[in-house]
Design an enzyme around this catalytic site. Structure first.
Site, PDB file in Angstrom:
ATOM      1  N   LYS A 127       0.861  -1.154  -0.085  1.00 27.23           N
ATOM      2  CA  LYS A 127      -0.073  -0.057   0.019  1.00 27.23           C
ATOM      3  C   LYS A 127       0.937   1.438  -0.005  1.00 27.23           C
ATOM      4  O   LYS A 127       0.532   2.309  -0.605  1.00 27.23           O
ATOM      5  CB  LYS A 127      -0.970  -0.056   1.201  1.00 27.23           C
ATOM      6  N   LYS A 209      -4.228 -10.120  -6.861  1.00 27.18           N
ATOM      7  CA  LYS A 209      -5.281 -10.880  -6.695  1.00 27.18           C
ATOM      8  C   LYS A 209      -6.556  -9.868  -6.689  1.00 27.18           C
ATOM      9  O   LYS A 209      -6.228  -8.535  -7.289  1.00 27.18           O
ATOM     10  CB  LYS A 209      -5.304 -10.944  -5.203  1.00 27.18           C
ATOM     11  N   LYS A 212     -11.177  -4.962  -4.683  1.00 27.38           N
ATOM     12  CA  LYS A 212     -12.263  -4.182  -4.736  1.00 27.38           C
ATOM     13  C   LYS A 212     -12.118  -2.669  -5.291  1.00 27.38           C
ATOM     14  O   LYS A 212     -12.928  -2.025  -5.670  1.00 27.38           O
ATOM     15  CB  LYS A 212     -13.435  -4.381  -3.726  1.00 27.38           C
TER      16      LYS A 212
HETATM   17  N1  AQP Z   1      -8.909 -11.896  -4.289  1.00 27.71           N
HETATM   18  C1  AQP Z   1      -9.318 -12.600  -3.059  1.00 27.71           C
HETATM   19  N2  AQP Z   1      -9.485 -14.016  -3.243  1.00 27.71           N
HETATM   20  C2  AQP Z   1      -9.828 -14.404  -1.913  1.00 27.71           C
HETATM   21  N3  AQP Z   1     -10.139 -13.813  -0.882  1.00 27.71           N
HETATM   22  C3  AQP Z   1      -9.943 -12.457  -1.053  1.00 27.71           C
HETATM   23  N4  AQP Z   1     -10.046 -11.499   0.174  1.00 27.71           N
HETATM   24  C4  AQP Z   1      -9.957 -10.157  -0.484  1.00 27.71           C
HETATM   25  N5  AQP Z   1      -9.689 -10.320  -1.677  1.00 27.71           N
HETATM   26  C5  AQP Z   1      -9.589 -11.797  -2.009  1.00 27.71           C
HETATM   27  C6  AQP Z   1     -10.421 -11.750   1.554  1.00 27.71           C
HETATM   28  O1  AQP Z   1     -11.641 -10.909   1.888  1.00 27.71           O
HETATM   29  C7  AQP Z   1     -11.636 -10.490   3.146  1.00 27.71           C
HETATM   30  C8  AQP Z   1     -11.871  -9.038   3.337  1.00 27.71           C
HETATM   31  O2  AQP Z   1     -10.603  -8.320   2.721  1.00 27.71           O
HETATM   32  P1  AQP Z   1     -10.723  -6.827   3.168  1.00 27.71           P
HETATM   33  O3  AQP Z   1     -11.724  -6.035   2.376  1.00 27.71           O
HETATM   34  O4  AQP Z   1     -10.560  -6.439   4.474  1.00 27.71           O
HETATM   35  O5  AQP Z   1      -9.454  -6.354   2.534  1.00 27.71           O
HETATM   36  P2  AQP Z   1      -8.576  -6.935   1.132  1.00 27.71           P
HETATM   37  O6  AQP Z   1      -8.088  -8.153   1.577  1.00 27.71           O
HETATM   38  O7  AQP Z   1      -7.458  -5.934   1.059  1.00 27.71           O
HETATM   39  O8  AQP Z   1      -9.534  -6.870   0.023  1.00 27.71           O
HETATM   40  P3  AQP Z   1      -9.495  -6.131  -1.203  1.00 27.71           P
HETATM   41  O9  AQP Z   1     -10.892  -6.209  -1.901  1.00 27.71           O
HETATM   42  O10 AQP Z   1      -8.412  -6.439  -1.796  1.00 27.71           O
HETATM   43  O11 AQP Z   1      -9.977  -4.531  -0.507  1.00 27.71           O
HETATM   44  P4  AQP Z   1      -8.720  -3.312  -0.918  1.00 27.71           P
HETATM   45  O12 AQP Z   1      -8.907  -3.370  -2.672  1.00 27.71           O
HETATM   46  O13 AQP Z   1      -9.676  -2.321  -0.256  1.00 27.71           O
HETATM   47  O14 AQP Z   1      -7.403  -3.418  -0.471  1.00 27.71           O
HETATM   48  C9  AQP Z   1     -10.293 -10.979   3.717  1.00 27.71           C
HETATM   49  O15 AQP Z   1     -10.318 -12.181   4.402  1.00 27.71           O
HETATM   50  C10 AQP Z   1      -9.459 -11.360   2.457  1.00 27.71           C
HETATM   51  O16 AQP Z   1      -8.577 -12.515   2.682  1.00 27.71           O
END
Ligand code: AQP
Length: 344
Positions: A127, A209, A212
């Site tokens: 990040k 990965k 969102k």
């Molecule tokens: N691509 C993924 N595949 C499997 N699991 C995923 N998780 C996130 N992306 C994937 C799981 O979702 C849960 C919540 O995640 P989060 O929103 O707290 O943060 P993150 O992992 O940073 O998710 P994003 O979607 O990538 O958010 P942004 O874009 O804001 O950084 C976790 O259990 C994670 O493992």
């Protein structure tokens, strides 16, 4: 509206169910990755465990957010949890910032977190590279807050996908450190390994990965995307120049599609290879798109129903905050006493 009773995670009997906890950031509509890798499993685990699930809005502040958008995303994320089948009658569901103990224990644990450990966190490195203009202190110390989020509820397990292992290790280290200084303060949680859908990749860059907050909308499936949008995004998914549907190293795009299809249909990779032998990628992408659209249809419909009654959602998260605060403050009081803070 009928009052929904929240399940108080710590008021369990000796033969209590094991406690499980996890959270998700309100940084946008959940993706298929969040759904298959996390929330869909949470729906299933709430049958066997005492679960607590929360919207991690404080964590989303490590990246600059627009206030009005964040408010909307937070309430939508809460409704999405419910739409995905998280049931407030079975699980504790709340919004992190509504429970003051998180920030308070977060500070205390930051004082027991080592600079070296924090600087090794992959998410900090990722990040800070992605948001080089805003490498703030929260981005650096968020693992201490995450440890507080977890340890406040004394869980036995934290579900972890591939990308979350490091966070749980950090939390366990802090808990063990505090326990070794002050005696038993925290239950040290174990990882609950999520196999199915552990990591769903971007449809446009399948070595990354699915996220969102990706700026390319074709890279992710939002769980509220309409069926035709879902099918079209899969049609455009990046694959390779071969033609046979098979799971092999180097075929990141197809591997990702096979993994999505397998998690949803329950078919093994061998079965999928057999079913699509002699057919091209086009047919396979269409099948994946259609099964994802069908899987997400009830979530989308339930979300529309839920968000039509905002007051009902507010009542659920208020009740959740009340119950979560009660549980969290018990742990916080214990910590304060152990470390020598004077009682009021
Ligand atoms: N691509 C993924 N595949 C499997 N699991 C995923 N998780 C996130 N992306 C994937 C799981 O979702 C849960 C919540 O995640 P989060 O929103 O707290 O943060 P993150 O992992 O940073 O998710 P994003 O979607 O990538 O958010 P942004 O874009 O804001 O950084 C976790 O259990 C994670 O493992």
């Amino acid at each position: 509206m009928e009052e929904v009773k929240q399940n108080p995670v710590q008021e369990a009997k000796p033969e209590r169910k094991k406690i499980m906890l996890s959270g998700i950031q309100p940084t946008g509509t959940f993706t298929l990755g969040n759904y298959l890798g996390a929330v869909r499993n949470w729906r299933q685990t709430q049958e066997d465990f005492q679960c607590a699930y929360f919207i991690a809005d404080l964590h989303s502040l490590t990246v600059r957010q627009e206030p009005a958008k964040l408010r909307k995303q937070s309430i939508d994320a809460f409704a999405l949890l419910l739409a995905c089948g998280i049931d407030p009658a079975k699980s504790l569901v709340f919004i992190q910032s509504h429970v003051h103990a998180h920030a308070e224990l977060g500070w205390i644990l930051a004082c027991y977190s080592m600079f070296g450990d924090l600087s090794r966190m992959t998410q900090f490195k990722d990040k800070s590279a992605k948001h080089a203009d805003n490498v703030n202190a929260g981005l650096f110390t968020y693992p201490a807050l995450m440890a507080a989020d977890i340890l406040l509820y004394q869980p036995d397990y934290v579900p972890v996908g591939e990308d979350q292992r490091q966070h749980l290790e950090f939390t366990r280290d802090v808990a063990v450190r505090m326990n070794s200084i002050y005696g038993s303060v925290f239950r040290v949680p174990d990882a609950y390994i999520v196999k199915a859908g552990a990591k769903i990749m971007s449809l446009q860059e399948p070595t990354k990965k699915m996220s969102k907050s990706d700026t390319n909308v074709n890279a992710f499936i939002s769980i509220l995307d309409e069926p035709n949008v879902i099918v079209n995004k899969f049609k455009r998914a990046v694959t390779d120049s071969e033609t046979s549907v098979c799971y092999r190293e180097g075929k990141d795009g197809i591997n990702n599609l096979m993994s999505i299809y397998s998690v949803i249909t329950g078919n093994t990779y061998e079965q999928i290879e057999r079913d699509f032998a002699g057919k091209g990628y086009g047919d396979f992408k269409k099948a994946v798109g259609e099964c994802v659209a069908e899987e997400l249809r009830p979530v989308r419909e339930r979300f529309a129903e839920l968000t039509a009654d905002k007051a009902a959602i507010e009542a659920i998260y208020r009740k959740g905050a009340e119950t979560a605060s009660h549980v969290a403050e018990r742990t916080l009081d214990k910590v304060k006493k152990k470390i020598g803070l004077l009682a009021k």
